[in-house]
Design an enzyme around this catalytic site. Structure first.
Site, PDB file in Angstrom:
ATOM      1  N   SER A   1      -6.547   1.880   6.155  1.00  0.00           N
ATOM      2  CA  SER A   1      -5.861   0.624   5.831  1.00  0.00           C
ATOM      3  C   SER A   1      -4.651   0.431   6.731  1.00  0.00           C
ATOM      4  CB  SER A   1      -5.383   0.663   4.373  1.00  0.00           C
ATOM      5  OG  SER A   1      -4.497  -0.408   4.108  1.00  0.00           O
TER       6      SER A   1
ATOM      7  N   ASP B   1     -18.558  10.087  -9.022  1.00  0.00           N
ATOM      8  CA  ASP B   1     -17.106   9.984  -8.830  1.00  0.00           C
ATOM      9  C   ASP B   1     -16.782  10.845  -7.605  1.00  0.00           C
ATOM     10  OD1 ASP B   1     -14.400  10.263  -8.782  1.00  0.00           O
ATOM     11  OD2 ASP B   1     -14.187  10.910 -10.880  1.00  0.00           O
TER      12      ASP B   1
ATOM     13  N   ILE C   1      -7.795  -8.206   3.127  1.00  0.00           N
ATOM     14  CA  ILE C   1      -9.172  -8.705   3.060  1.00  0.00           C
ATOM     15  C   ILE C   1      -9.414  -9.319   1.682  1.00  0.00           C
ATOM     16  CG2 ILE C   1     -11.611  -8.038   3.318  1.00  0.00           C
ATOM     17  CD1 ILE C   1      -9.878  -7.511   5.879  1.00  0.00           C
TER      18      ILE C   1
ATOM     19  N   ALA D   1       0.210   7.283   1.966  1.00  0.00           N
ATOM     20  CA  ALA D   1       0.019   8.701   2.321  1.00  0.00           C
ATOM     21  C   ALA D   1      -1.474   9.019   2.435  1.00  0.00           C
ATOM     22  CB  ALA D   1       0.673   9.598   1.269  1.00  0.00           C
TER      23      ALA D   1
ATOM     24  N   GLY E   1     -18.430   3.752  -2.837  1.00  0.00           N
ATOM     25  CA  GLY E   1     -17.852   2.492  -3.333  1.00  0.00           C
ATOM     26  C   GLY E   1     -18.634   1.304  -2.796  1.00  0.00           C
TER      27      GLY E   1
ATOM     28  N   SER F   1     -20.559  -0.596  -4.475  1.00  0.00           N
ATOM     29  CA  SER F   1     -20.937  -1.521  -5.548  1.00  0.00           C
ATOM     30  C   SER F   1     -20.218  -2.865  -5.478  1.00  0.00           C
ATOM     31  CB  SER F   1     -20.641  -0.867  -6.908  1.00  0.00           C
ATOM     32  OG  SER F   1     -19.302  -0.404  -6.947  1.00  0.00           O
ATOM     33  N   ARG F   2     -19.056  -2.892  -4.829  1.00  0.00           N
ATOM     34  CA  ARG F   2     -18.244  -4.118  -4.870  1.00  0.00           C
ATOM     35  C   ARG F   2     -17.524  -4.292  -3.532  1.00  0.00           C
ATOM     36  NH1 ARG F   2     -13.855  -3.915  -7.722  1.00  0.00           N
ATOM     37  NH2 ARG F   2     -13.826  -1.734  -8.379  1.00  0.00           N
TER      38      ARG F   2
ATOM     39  N   ASN G   1     -15.713   4.710   1.934  1.00  0.00           N
ATOM     40  CA  ASN G   1     -15.081   3.417   1.630  1.00  0.00           C
ATOM     41  C   ASN G   1     -14.403   3.387   0.255  1.00  0.00           C
ATOM     42  OD1 ASN G   1     -14.956   0.263   1.663  1.00  0.00           O
ATOM     43  ND2 ASN G   1     -16.138   0.767  -0.168  1.00  0.00           N
TER      44      ASN G   1
ATOM     45  N   TYR H   1      -0.669   5.360  -1.807  1.00  0.00           N
ATOM     46  CA  TYR H   1      -1.783   4.767  -1.045  1.00  0.00           C
ATOM     47  C   TYR H   1      -1.561   4.958   0.461  1.00  0.00           C
ATOM     48  CZ  TYR H   1      -5.141   1.000   0.189  1.00  0.00           C
ATOM     49  OH  TYR H   1      -6.189   0.253   0.700  1.00  0.00           O
TER      50      TYR H   1
HETATM   51  P1  NAP Z   1     -12.603  -2.900  -4.473  1.00  0.00           P
HETATM   52  O1  NAP Z   1     -13.176  -4.268  -4.377  1.00  0.00           O
HETATM   53  O2  NAP Z   1     -11.577  -2.599  -5.498  1.00  0.00           O
HETATM   54  O3  NAP Z   1     -13.813  -1.849  -4.583  1.00  0.00           O
HETATM   55  C1  NAP Z   1     -13.521  -0.484  -4.635  1.00  0.00           C
HETATM   56  C2  NAP Z   1     -14.803   0.290  -4.589  1.00  0.00           C
HETATM   57  O4  NAP Z   1     -14.465   1.695  -4.668  1.00  0.00           O
HETATM   58  C3  NAP Z   1     -15.702  -0.012  -5.765  1.00  0.00           C
HETATM   59  O5  NAP Z   1     -17.031  -0.063  -5.312  1.00  0.00           O
HETATM   60  C4  NAP Z   1     -15.498   1.172  -6.691  1.00  0.00           C
HETATM   61  O6  NAP Z   1     -16.646   1.525  -7.434  1.00  0.00           O
HETATM   62  C5  NAP Z   1     -15.255   2.273  -5.685  1.00  0.00           C
HETATM   63  N1  NAP Z   1     -14.598   3.425  -6.308  1.00  0.00           N
HETATM   64  C6  NAP Z   1     -13.376   3.495  -6.867  1.00  0.00           C
HETATM   65  N2  NAP Z   1     -13.147   4.723  -7.353  1.00  0.00           N
HETATM   66  C7  NAP Z   1     -14.263   5.454  -7.091  1.00  0.00           C
HETATM   67  C8  NAP Z   1     -14.640   6.799  -7.351  1.00  0.00           C
HETATM   68  N3  NAP Z   1     -13.825   7.636  -7.975  1.00  0.00           N
HETATM   69  N4  NAP Z   1     -15.863   7.214  -6.945  1.00  0.00           N
HETATM   70  C9  NAP Z   1     -16.713   6.354  -6.317  1.00  0.00           C
HETATM   71  N5  NAP Z   1     -16.401   5.065  -6.050  1.00  0.00           N
HETATM   72  C10 NAP Z   1     -15.192   4.614  -6.434  1.00  0.00           C
HETATM   73  O7  NAP Z   1     -11.916  -2.478  -3.079  1.00  0.00           O
HETATM   74  P2  NAP Z   1     -12.085  -3.091  -1.622  1.00  0.00           P
HETATM   75  O8  NAP Z   1     -11.012  -4.091  -1.429  1.00  0.00           O
HETATM   76  O9  NAP Z   1     -13.475  -3.460  -1.368  1.00  0.00           O
HETATM   77  O10 NAP Z   1     -11.670  -1.812  -0.752  1.00  0.00           O
HETATM   78  C11 NAP Z   1     -12.633  -0.949  -0.171  1.00  0.00           C
HETATM   79  C12 NAP Z   1     -11.891   0.014   0.743  1.00  0.00           C
HETATM   80  O11 NAP Z   1     -11.164  -0.719   1.733  1.00  0.00           O
HETATM   81  C13 NAP Z   1     -10.869   0.868   0.001  1.00  0.00           C
HETATM   82  O12 NAP Z   1     -10.848   2.164   0.527  1.00  0.00           O
HETATM   83  C14 NAP Z   1      -9.559   0.166   0.307  1.00  0.00           C
HETATM   84  O13 NAP Z   1      -8.488   1.057   0.224  1.00  0.00           O
HETATM   85  C15 NAP Z   1      -9.811  -0.335   1.705  1.00  0.00           C
HETATM   86  N6  NAP Z   1      -8.985  -1.483   2.083  1.00  0.00           N
HETATM   87  C16 NAP Z   1      -9.055  -2.653   1.401  1.00  0.00           C
HETATM   88  C17 NAP Z   1      -8.248  -3.724   1.811  1.00  0.00           C
HETATM   89  C18 NAP Z   1      -8.287  -5.065   1.126  1.00  0.00           C
HETATM   90  O14 NAP Z   1      -7.480  -5.933   1.480  1.00  0.00           O
HETATM   91  N7  NAP Z   1      -9.168  -5.300   0.188  1.00  0.00           N
HETATM   92  C19 NAP Z   1      -7.379  -3.585   2.909  1.00  0.00           C
HETATM   93  C20 NAP Z   1      -7.350  -2.358   3.559  1.00  0.00           C
HETATM   94  C21 NAP Z   1      -8.155  -1.327   3.151  1.00  0.00           C
HETATM   95  P3  NAP Z   1     -16.843   1.142  -9.008  1.00  0.00           P
HETATM   96  O15 NAP Z   1     -16.456  -0.295  -9.151  1.00  0.00           O
HETATM   97  O16 NAP Z   1     -18.277   1.429  -9.222  1.00  0.00           O
HETATM   98  O17 NAP Z   1     -15.954   2.053  -9.796  1.00  0.00           O
END
Ligand code: NAP
Length: 260
Positions: free
Chosen positions: A157, A78, A203, A172, A27, A29-30, A105, A170
């Site tokens: 998280s 994936d 975040i 779990a 993950g 990419s974003r 991630n 989520y």
């Molecule tokens: P995000 O902006 O939604 O980005 C999610 C990333 O996961 C994207 O790069 C997406 O890739 C990738 N992804 C999703 N499904 C996938 C799959 N099946 N195979 C490969 N890649 C996949 O999320 P984020 O906020 O940066 O979160 C990143 C991590 O931090 C996650 O595990 C999230 O649970 C955790 N987290 C986030 C927060 C928060 O507040 N943002 C807080 C606690 C924990 P594509 O776009 O290419 O599909």
């Protein structure tokens, strides 16, 4: 003993040096993953950016890294699929010759109160957030054990620690990542492979942008630092763990004090 300014600059540049290491960021990419990828590259690591659907974003992360003089490639995978996750690691080794750091991630949410939660929504979240770390870790573990060096960092998280309304799936998955981290850390400690988790709070990313405004106002009121965290603040913890040799089985909270 005094040290010259040049030596000091050199030392500072080398803080957290990852020169020659190869890192996979699922993950990447974003959001948080793309910042982690860029920060690892800035420290000299060769970075594999895994993406699932966001090809354009993944390639713009590569452009940014190359602009800064770093090296990165992107592989579409994936990670909820075992065979694809194993191919990701095979492609990494065939491109860069090794793998040293795995950042698990990739994540998704499908929030719904439990009464309304479908089996499909349960399975999707468990597959992408939790089963994926079995898939990727099982693909790197033998290599890391053989080379007696590895850093596995799982992005869990706060919801895995404190729970979240409408987030049984989520929560779990993210709790499962913490248990996985501690158990695997016990098994690999003597081989130089550390396994740690990071528990971000709230975040600033697209995932957080999906939180309704009213819910967000309530959340902000509960955060002692009274703001969301940044993706860079999560990446700082990743760099710290990537360079730590005597920290394993831990969960580092990056949450502005909202859960202690
Ligand atoms: P995000 O902006 O939604 O980005 C999610 C990333 O996961 C994207 O790069 C997406 O890739 C990738 N992804 C999703 N499904 C996938 C799959 N099946 N195979 C490969 N890649 C996949 O999320 P984020 O906020 O940066 O979160 C990143 C991590 O931090 C996650 O595990 C999230 O649970 C955790 N987290 C986030 C927060 C928060 O507040 N943002 C807080 C606690 C924990 P594509 O776009 O290419 O599909």
């Amino acid at each position: 003993m005094s040290i010259s300014q040049n030596e000091l600059i050199h030392q500072n540049e080398d803080t957290y040096s990852l020169k020659g290491k190869v890192a996979i960021v699922t993950g990447g990419s974003r959001g948080i993953g793309s910042t982690i990828a860029k920060e690892l590259a800035k420290k000299g690591a060769n970075v594999v950016i895994n993406y699932n659907t966001s090809k354009t974003s993944a390639y713009s992360v590569i452009e940014e890294i190359e602009f800064l003089g770093g090296s990165a490639v992107a592989f579409q995978t994936d990670v909820s699929n075992l065979d694809e996750a194993h191919s990701l690691v095979e492609e990494t080794i065939s491109h860069y010759g090794r793998v040293d750091i795995l950042i698990n991630n990739a994540g998704i949410t499908r929030d719904r109160t439990f009464k309304k939660l479908s089996k499909h929504e349960w399975d999707d979240v468990i597959n992408v957030n939790l089963n994926s770390i079995y898939h990727t870790t099982s693909a790197v573990i033998n290599t890391m054990l053989e080379q007696k060096y590895g850093r596995i960092i799982n992005i869990s998280s706060i919801i895995g620690q404190a729970g979240g309304f409408g987030q049984t799936n989520y929560s779990a998955a993210k709790s499962g990542m913490i248990g996985f981290t501690k158990s695997l850390a016990l098994e690999t400690a003597k081989s130089g492979v550390t396994v740690n988790a990071i528990c971000p709070g709230y975040i600033e990313t697209e995932m957080a942008a999906a939180i309704p405004a009213k819910v967000m106002d309530n959340l902000l009121a509960k955060i002692p630092m009274q703001r969301l965290g940044t993706t860079s603040e999560v990446a700082e913890a990743v760099l710290f763990l990537a360079n730590s040799s005597y920290i394993t089985g831990q969960c580092i909270n990056v949450n502005g004090g909202v859960y202690m």
